[in-house]
Design a protein around this motif. Structure first.
Motif, PDB file in Angstrom:
ATOM      1  N   ASN A 109       6.326 -32.484  -8.004  1.00  0.00           N
ATOM      2  CA  ASN A 109       7.641 -31.903  -8.291  1.00  0.00           C
ATOM      3  C   ASN A 109       7.665 -30.504  -7.688  1.00  0.00           C
ATOM      4  O   ASN A 109       7.522 -29.490  -8.379  1.00  0.00           O
ATOM      5  CB  ASN A 109       7.880 -31.853  -9.806  1.00  0.00           C
ATOM      6  CG  ASN A 109       9.327 -31.559 -10.139  1.00  0.00           C
ATOM      7  OD1 ASN A 109      10.061 -30.975  -9.332  1.00  0.00           O
ATOM      8  ND2 ASN A 109       9.751 -31.966 -11.330  1.00  0.00           N
ATOM      9  N   TYR A 110       7.824 -30.436  -6.367  1.00  0.00           N
ATOM     10  CA  TYR A 110       7.624 -29.188  -5.636  1.00  0.00           C
ATOM     11  C   TYR A 110       8.740 -28.188  -5.857  1.00  0.00           C
ATOM     12  O   TYR A 110       8.512 -26.978  -5.796  1.00  0.00           O
ATOM     13  CB  TYR A 110       7.429 -29.494  -4.148  1.00  0.00           C
ATOM     14  CG  TYR A 110       6.244 -30.381  -3.895  1.00  0.00           C
ATOM     15  CD1 TYR A 110       4.958 -29.969  -4.234  1.00  0.00           C
ATOM     16  CD2 TYR A 110       6.406 -31.661  -3.354  1.00  0.00           C
ATOM     17  CE1 TYR A 110       3.866 -30.788  -4.018  1.00  0.00           C
ATOM     18  CE2 TYR A 110       5.322 -32.482  -3.137  1.00  0.00           C
ATOM     19  CZ  TYR A 110       4.048 -32.050  -3.465  1.00  0.00           C
ATOM     20  OH  TYR A 110       2.960 -32.860  -3.263  1.00  0.00           O
ATOM     21  N   ASP A 111       9.959 -28.660  -6.128  1.00  0.00           N
ATOM     22  CA  ASP A 111      11.056 -27.719  -6.414  1.00  0.00           C
ATOM     23  C   ASP A 111      10.765 -26.917  -7.676  1.00  0.00           C
ATOM     24  O   ASP A 111      10.868 -25.688  -7.690  1.00  0.00           O
ATOM     25  CB  ASP A 111      12.381 -28.469  -6.559  1.00  0.00           C
ATOM     26  CG  ASP A 111      12.891 -29.012  -5.236  1.00  0.00           C
ATOM     27  OD1 ASP A 111      12.647 -28.343  -4.202  1.00  0.00           O
ATOM     28  OD2 ASP A 111      13.512 -30.081  -5.229  1.00  0.00           O
ATOM     29  N   LYS A 112      10.390 -27.622  -8.737  1.00  0.00           N
ATOM     30  CA  LYS A 112      10.085 -26.929  -9.990  1.00  0.00           C
ATOM     31  C   LYS A 112       8.806 -26.107  -9.870  1.00  0.00           C
ATOM     32  O   LYS A 112       8.688 -25.031 -10.463  1.00  0.00           O
ATOM     33  CB  LYS A 112       9.965 -27.937 -11.130  1.00  0.00           C
ATOM     34  CG  LYS A 112      11.301 -28.479 -11.611  1.00  0.00           C
ATOM     35  CD  LYS A 112      11.135 -29.291 -12.897  1.00  0.00           C
ATOM     36  CE  LYS A 112      12.486 -29.707 -13.459  1.00  0.00           C
ATOM     37  NZ  LYS A 112      12.356 -30.465 -14.726  1.00  0.00           N
ATOM     38  N   SER A 131       7.576 -24.557  -7.147  1.00  0.00           N
ATOM     39  CA  SER A 131       7.827 -23.308  -6.425  1.00  0.00           C
ATOM     40  C   SER A 131       8.632 -22.339  -7.277  1.00  0.00           C
ATOM     41  O   SER A 131       8.384 -21.123  -7.249  1.00  0.00           O
ATOM     42  CB  SER A 131       8.552 -23.598  -5.113  1.00  0.00           C
ATOM     43  OG  SER A 131       9.756 -24.289  -5.335  1.00  0.00           O
ATOM     44  N   GLU A 132       9.575 -22.849  -8.041  1.00  0.00           N
ATOM     45  CA  GLU A 132      10.366 -21.977  -8.923  1.00  0.00           C
ATOM     46  C   GLU A 132       9.483 -21.330  -9.990  1.00  0.00           C
ATOM     47  O   GLU A 132       9.587 -20.134 -10.264  1.00  0.00           O
ATOM     48  CB  GLU A 132      11.479 -22.797  -9.578  1.00  0.00           C
ATOM     49  CG  GLU A 132      12.387 -21.987 -10.488  1.00  0.00           C
ATOM     50  CD  GLU A 132      13.471 -22.831 -11.128  1.00  0.00           C
ATOM     51  OE1 GLU A 132      14.181 -22.302 -12.009  1.00  0.00           O
ATOM     52  OE2 GLU A 132      13.612 -24.015 -10.760  1.00  0.00           O
ATOM     53  N   SER A 183       4.322 -25.792  -1.923  1.00  0.00           N
ATOM     54  CA  SER A 183       5.510 -26.226  -2.665  1.00  0.00           C
ATOM     55  C   SER A 183       6.779 -25.853  -1.920  1.00  0.00           C
ATOM     56  O   SER A 183       7.717 -26.652  -1.812  1.00  0.00           O
ATOM     57  CB  SER A 183       5.521 -25.599  -4.067  1.00  0.00           C
ATOM     58  OG  SER A 183       4.391 -25.995  -4.803  1.00  0.00           O
ATOM     59  N   LEU A 184       6.815 -24.623  -1.392  1.00  0.00           N
ATOM     60  CA  LEU A 184       7.988 -24.181  -0.646  1.00  0.00           C
ATOM     61  C   LEU A 184       8.177 -25.021   0.611  1.00  0.00           C
ATOM     62  O   LEU A 184       9.304 -25.339   1.001  1.00  0.00           O
ATOM     63  CB  LEU A 184       7.855 -22.698  -0.292  1.00  0.00           C
ATOM     64  CG  LEU A 184       7.941 -21.723  -1.473  1.00  0.00           C
ATOM     65  CD1 LEU A 184       7.525 -20.325  -1.038  1.00  0.00           C
ATOM     66  CD2 LEU A 184       9.359 -21.697  -2.040  1.00  0.00           C
ATOM     67  N   SER A 201       9.445 -28.481  -0.410  1.00  0.00           N
ATOM     68  CA  SER A 201      10.807 -28.444  -0.928  1.00  0.00           C
ATOM     69  C   SER A 201      11.789 -28.014   0.155  1.00  0.00           C
ATOM     70  O   SER A 201      12.952 -27.758  -0.115  1.00  0.00           O
ATOM     71  CB  SER A 201      10.901 -27.491  -2.129  1.00  0.00           C
ATOM     72  OG  SER A 201      10.601 -26.160  -1.724  1.00  0.00           O
ATOM     73  N   ASN A 207      12.059 -25.270   1.645  1.00  0.00           N
ATOM     74  CA  ASN A 207      12.535 -23.886   1.504  1.00  0.00           C
ATOM     75  C   ASN A 207      11.830 -23.029   2.561  1.00  0.00           C
ATOM     76  O   ASN A 207      10.913 -22.261   2.258  1.00  0.00           O
ATOM     77  CB  ASN A 207      12.252 -23.371   0.092  1.00  0.00           C
ATOM     78  CG  ASN A 207      12.928 -22.033  -0.182  1.00  0.00           C
ATOM     79  OD1 ASN A 207      13.385 -21.343   0.739  1.00  0.00           O
ATOM     80  ND2 ASN A 207      13.000 -21.667  -1.449  1.00  0.00           N
TER      81      ASN A 207
END
Length: 648
Positions: free
Chosen positions: A72-75, A77-78, A101-102, A105, A107
């Motif tokens: 769950n790379y979005d969560k 990185s956040e 993660s970034l 995702s 980003n």
């Protein structure tokens, strides 16, 4: 995160958990799941505890890690960014996870900005590795890519299969299939790893799979074998046990040890620490070094690759880290040496996906820049554990991957290829030294490599000890350019044969220091030479004179912009007009010799004979002087006319 990767990264989550426990009064349910590698359950528990406002900063970091391990790379990185903004809990290994993660995702801007803000925390070698591989991957290596025949092994199971190793004409590998195992390993929901052997067919496929019977029996993990033909022994990892049961450290952690089993002989436990897991042993018969992966506190990221010196496999030293050229802020595993190349896998943030396989040239006691093997060996998934051997006119190799289209969680893939995997590179390394004294080093010199079209390929600066190193993708011809203010410029073209001869050797670059080659005489800057004398009334250059004039030739070669004036003088004996003609003829003879031996005529602005106009002592006309005093007036000077503007 699959079960194989848990064992590859040396129970990293468990190690982190041990550290965190000291900062907490009690474990939450999320902690329990997290330290047992049940990451999705840990996410659920931590999120529930977070909604109740009871997570510590450390537990929130655990939650970020759990997001990462469940893809769950979005969560992830956040969460990592929140921690980075508020506290200093994150180390370089967490920076690596955040950058991964970034990337995953998509980003890109966030990754670039974050990398810029933390780049000073990374060793310079890591940043050099990143720049080299980014350029390589961005520009594409299609022209250098090999034709691979890659095939999924028919013997793969629905469970985890990984860590292939050659065993004479057979193949050993690790698997979570539940044959002959009494217990199950809950985090992976499969059997404890066991080692299997199989026959290798001419196609590279394997048949006749069976449990490897040469090892000491255990109900728990046996994995990542490596067979040493020189010692006729198998090195492998196994769970720490006591009296047949799992052994735990004071924090409840069970780690992996390294053992050596002589085929048909004795068993020996080599490396064991209840709080540290060891992975992927590789024994180099040539050097007697035993390589492995481990996550010691003083490492560069997650698991690093180390080696120990051995005496026929018996450990004789403390573990030695391979250093920041190989080890990164990520996890490095699965070392393997083939024909002077060091292969390993890493999940460093600038790779293609999860674990990627890299190749580094072995350079004496060091290593070249690790080069991503690229597609089709590497994918956006985990690719690791490469082994290679000669096979007919080509090569046969194997590696593990969890790429799509496989039979299980991780599958073993075979490949055939004509040449050794990995882009061929050229390495220039050595020291920049003073041409007058090779023991005197020259720091802060600019060293660059250029192609034959005049495009600069790489540039660096010699360090405080004069050392430099440049590595680039292979070129058949190159130009090396070295320069520094008030030093000569070194420029040399290398052809194909010279470049091949240069590999794995030192190339020290001599540069001349301007101040060493000139001196102040008679109020002007002149090329430094020993005094020399023409024979009486002669304009012929003696061998002694030619030897000194060689210094002028070298000076102009070192500083080709120098503008010169040749001045020749004589003593007061003889007629004044005769002395003028004699000194002019001598200056002209010097000029002629210099031009014939490589000094451009355009560098010599003047050639002047001054006769007896500038007597340096009292030995003027009519004054009696000793011969040694007269000789002081018999001199030739090579004046540097543009000394004051030569380096503007």
């Amino acid at each position: 995160m699959n079960h194989t990767k848990k064992i590859q990264i040396s129970l990293l989550a468990s190690l982190l958990g041990v550290v965190f426990c000291f900062a907490q009064k009690k474990k939450s349910q999320g902690d329990v799941f997290f330290f047992q590698y049940e990451y999705q359950k840990a996410v659920n528990a931590y999120e529930e505890e977070l909604s109740e406002g009871v997570l510590t900063k450390q537990q929130f970091l655990n939650l970020a890690d759990a997001y990462f391990e469940t893809n769950n790379y979005d969560k992830a990185s956040e969460a990592y960014m929140k921690i980075y903004d508020q506290d200093t809990l994150m180390d370089t290994h967490h920076y690596n996870k955040m950058l991964q993660s970034l990337s995953k995702s998509q980003n890109v801007d966030g990754k670039r900005d974050f990398l810029t803000s933390i780049s000073s925390n990374f060793p310079k070698e890591l940043m050099e590795n990143m720049e080299f591989n980014n350029q390589l991957l961005q520009n594409g290596a299609d022209g250098n890519q090999l034709e691979y025949e890659i095939f999924n092994l028919e013997g793969n199971s629905p469970q985890t299969d990984f860590a292939p190793s050659f065993y004479n004409d057979k193949l050993l590998f690790s698997s979570g299939r539940q044959v002959n195992k009494k217990l199950r390993y809950e985090p992976g929901n499969e059997g404890y790893f066991n080692i299997y052997e199989s026959e290798i067919q001419p196609t590279g496929q394997i048949t006749a799979l069976q449990s490897f019977q040469e090892l000491k029996d255990t109900d728990y993990h046996e994995a990542t074998p490596f067979f040493s033909s020189g010692l006729n022994s198998v090195f492998y990892v196994l769970s720490n046990t006591q009296d047949g049961e799992l052994a735990f450290d004071e924090n409840g952690k069970n780690a992996l040890a390294i053992a050596k089993q002589n085929i048909g002989g004795s068993y020996q436990l080599l490396l064991k620490d209840l709080s540290t897991s060891f992975y992927y042993p590789f024994y180099d018969d040539a050097s007697g070094k035993l390589y492995f992966s481990a996550d010691f506190e003083e490492g560069y990221g997650g698991t690093d690759i180390y080696f120990v010196y051995t005496n026929n496999g018996q450990v004789m030293s403390a573990p030695i880290n391979l250093g920041p050229r190989i080890n990164s802020s990520g996890n490095e595993i699965a070392p393997f040496i083939f024909e002077n190349s060091f292969y390993f896998a890493s999940d460093v943030f600038f790779g293609l996906g999860g674990m990627d396989i890299y190749k580094s040239n072995i350079e004496d006691e060091g290593f070249g820049i690790p080069i991503n093997l690229g597609a089709p060996i590497n994918t956006e998934f985990d690719d690791f554990g490469m082994i290679i051997r000669n096979d007919g006119d080509g090569l046969l190799g194997y590696f593990a991957s969890n790429r799509t289209g496989g039979k299980g969680k991780d599958d073993i893939y075979g490949f055939k290829v004509d040449e050794k995997p990995g882009l061929k590179t050229i390495t220039f390394k050595g020291a920049v030294v003073n041409a007058s004294s090779a023991s005197e080093i020259v720091p802060n010199a600019t060293v660059s490599l250029w192609d034959m079209n005049g495009e600069m390929l790489a540039e660096t600066t010699s360090d405080e000890e004069g050392q430099y190193r440049l590595e680039i993708p292979y070129e058949p011809e190159l130009v090396l350019d070295v320069s520094k203010e008030r030093y000569s410029r070194f420029i040399k073209k290398f052809n194909h044969d010279e470049l091949d001869a240069l590999q794995n050797s030192i190339f020290d670059v001599p540069v001349a220091f301007y101040n060493d080659l000139v001196e102040e005489r008679e109020g002007q800057k002149v090329v430094k030479m020993d005094d020399f004398y023409f024979n009486t009334s002669s304009t012929q250059l003696t061998d002694e004179i030619k030897s000194e004039l060689a210094k002028v030739i070298d000076f102009v070669d070192a500083f080709p912009r120098a503008q010169l004036r040749i001045e020749t003088y004589t003593d007061s004996r003889g007629g004044s007009s005769t002395n003028f003609r004699l000194t002019q003829a001598r200056s002209d003879a010097i000029k002629k010799y210099l031009v014939e031996n490589g000094v451009p005529a355009s560098n010599i602005l003047y050639s002047v004979g001054y006769g007896e106009d500038n007597i340096l002592n009292n030995c003027t006309n009519g004054v009696f002087c000793l011969e040694t005093l007269h000789k002081k007036n018999q001199r030739s000077l090579i004046v540097v006319l543009n000394d004051n503007v030569l380096f503007d």
